[in-house]
Design an enzyme around this catalytic site. Structure first.
Site, PDB file in Angstrom:
ATOM      1  N   ASN A  57     -58.443 -11.265 -34.387  1.00  0.00           N
ATOM      2  CA  ASN A  57     -57.838 -12.000 -34.719  1.00  0.00           C
ATOM      3  C   ASN A  57     -57.041 -14.155 -34.520  1.00  0.00           C
ATOM      4  OD1 ASN A  57     -57.298 -11.703 -31.858  1.00  0.00           O
ATOM      5  ND2 ASN A  57     -55.048 -11.775 -31.803  1.00  0.00           N
ATOM      6  N   GLU A 107     -54.389 -16.690 -34.814  1.00  0.00           N
ATOM      7  CA  GLU A 107     -53.322 -17.212 -35.082  1.00  0.00           C
ATOM      8  C   GLU A 107     -52.580 -18.719 -34.739  1.00  0.00           C
ATOM      9  OE1 GLU A 107     -52.046 -16.112 -30.647  1.00  0.00           O
ATOM     10  OE2 GLU A 107     -51.900 -14.116 -31.172  1.00  0.00           O
ATOM     11  N   CYS A 166     -54.546 -10.685 -38.436  1.00  0.00           N
ATOM     12  CA  CYS A 166     -55.013 -10.086 -37.383  1.00  0.00           C
ATOM     13  C   CYS A 166     -56.269  -9.918 -37.902  1.00  0.00           C
ATOM     14  CB  CYS A 166     -54.548  -8.384 -38.250  1.00  0.00           C
ATOM     15  SG  CYS A 166     -52.609  -7.758 -37.084  1.00  0.00           S
ATOM     16  N   GLU A 214     -58.049  -7.117 -37.821  1.00  0.00           N
ATOM     17  CA  GLU A 214     -58.768  -5.688 -38.842  1.00  0.00           C
ATOM     18  C   GLU A 214     -59.016  -6.549 -40.033  1.00  0.00           C
ATOM     19  OE1 GLU A 214     -56.551  -5.321 -36.260  1.00  0.00           O
ATOM     20  OE2 GLU A 214     -55.990  -3.372 -36.093  1.00  0.00           O
ATOM     21  N   CYS A 226     -52.006  -2.571 -36.924  1.00  0.00           N
ATOM     22  CA  CYS A 226     -50.173  -2.482 -37.261  1.00  0.00           C
ATOM     23  C   CYS A 226     -49.860  -2.321 -38.606  1.00  0.00           C
ATOM     24  CB  CYS A 226     -49.972  -4.115 -37.460  1.00  0.00           C
ATOM     25  SG  CYS A 226     -50.955  -4.568 -39.299  1.00  0.00           S
ATOM     26  N   CYS A 231     -52.346  -3.674 -41.545  1.00  0.00           N
ATOM     27  CA  CYS A 231     -53.609  -3.201 -41.546  1.00  0.00           C
ATOM     28  C   CYS A 231     -54.082  -1.895 -41.783  1.00  0.00           C
ATOM     29  CB  CYS A 231     -53.973  -3.514 -39.617  1.00  0.00           C
ATOM     30  SG  CYS A 231     -54.247  -5.257 -39.380  1.00  0.00           S
TER      31      CYS A 231
HETATM   32  O1  LIG Z   1     -54.190  -4.056 -34.421  1.00  0.00           O
HETATM   33  C1  LIG Z   1     -53.950  -5.213 -34.097  1.00  0.00           C
HETATM   34  C2  LIG Z   1     -52.835  -5.502 -33.461  1.00  0.00           C
HETATM   35  C3  LIG Z   1     -52.383  -6.910 -32.738  1.00  0.00           C
HETATM   36  N1  LIG Z   1     -53.443  -8.243 -33.314  1.00  0.00           N
HETATM   37  C4  LIG Z   1     -52.772  -9.001 -33.108  1.00  0.00           C
HETATM   38  C5  LIG Z   1     -51.793  -9.446 -33.942  1.00  0.00           C
HETATM   39  C6  LIG Z   1     -51.941 -11.525 -33.102  1.00  0.00           C
HETATM   40  O2  LIG Z   1     -52.583 -11.942 -32.868  1.00  0.00           O
HETATM   41  C7  LIG Z   1     -51.659 -10.189 -31.361  1.00  0.00           C
HETATM   42  C8  LIG Z   1     -50.177  -9.349 -30.994  1.00  0.00           C
HETATM   43  O3  LIG Z   1     -49.818  -8.947 -31.283  1.00  0.00           O
HETATM   44  O4  LIG Z   1     -52.775  -8.966 -30.918  1.00  0.00           O
HETATM   45  C9  LIG Z   1     -54.336  -7.445 -33.865  1.00  0.00           C
HETATM   46  O5  LIG Z   1     -55.579  -8.842 -34.790  1.00  0.00           O
HETATM   47  N2  LIG Z   1     -54.618  -6.240 -34.394  1.00  0.00           N
HETATM   48 ZN   LIG Z   2     -52.837  -5.890 -38.300  1.00  0.00          ZN
END
Ligand SMILES: O=c1ccn([C@H]2C[C@H](O)[C@@H](CO)O2)c(=O)[nH]1
Ligand SMILES: [Zn+2]
Length: 131
Positions: free
Chosen positions: A39, A41, A50, A52, A83, A86
């Protein structure tokens, strides 16, 4: 190296200063190649991506559009469910019976499939009325 090992490794590179929740994902293309993502941010929170999505983007950029296996790992009490966005992205490049391994850094795992994660998904058949 297993797919889960790859996801565990790339999780270390996650850029998550806002949520402090690092996620690693790895997908295996039909060629056998592993693609990793973490991920990433942003201070403008909705612009974060994310793990994925990152792995899928790397797979497609590398020339593959079919995935046969997925692994996702995070430091959470129970394996994290991808999520909604994804799930749709995974469904685009996998099949309903494609295995998805969700894991925690403490060793808990949950084996599921893309079809279980996204039943009744939106697909091309729903656009058959479009000219
Ligand atoms: O399946 C998931 C769930 C959350 N996140 C990330 C998004 C965000 O940066 C952090 C908190 O939601 O986790 C992912 O990368 N994948
Ligand atoms: Zn996601």
């Amino acid at each position: 190296m297993t797919l889960l090992d790859a996801a565990r490794d790339v999780r270390e590179r996650a850029y998550a200063p806002y949520s402090r929740f690092k996620v690693g994902a790895a997908v295996r293309g039909v060629s056998g190649q592993i693609y990793r993502g973490c991920n990433v941010e942003n201070v403008a929170y909705p612009e974060g991506t994310c793990a994925e999505a990152g792995a899928i983007a790397l797979m497609v950029a590398s020339g593959e559009t079919e995935l046969i296996e997925v692994a996702v790992i995070a430091d959470s009490p129970s394996p994290i469910p991808p999520c909604g966005g994804c799930r749709q992205k995974l469904a685009e490049f996998g099949k309903p019976d494609t295995p998805v391994l969700l894991a925690t850094t403490s060793g808990r795992t949950l084996a599921t499939t893309i079809g279980e994660l996204l039943p009744g998904r939106f697909d091309m058949s729903h656009m058959s009325g479009i000219e």
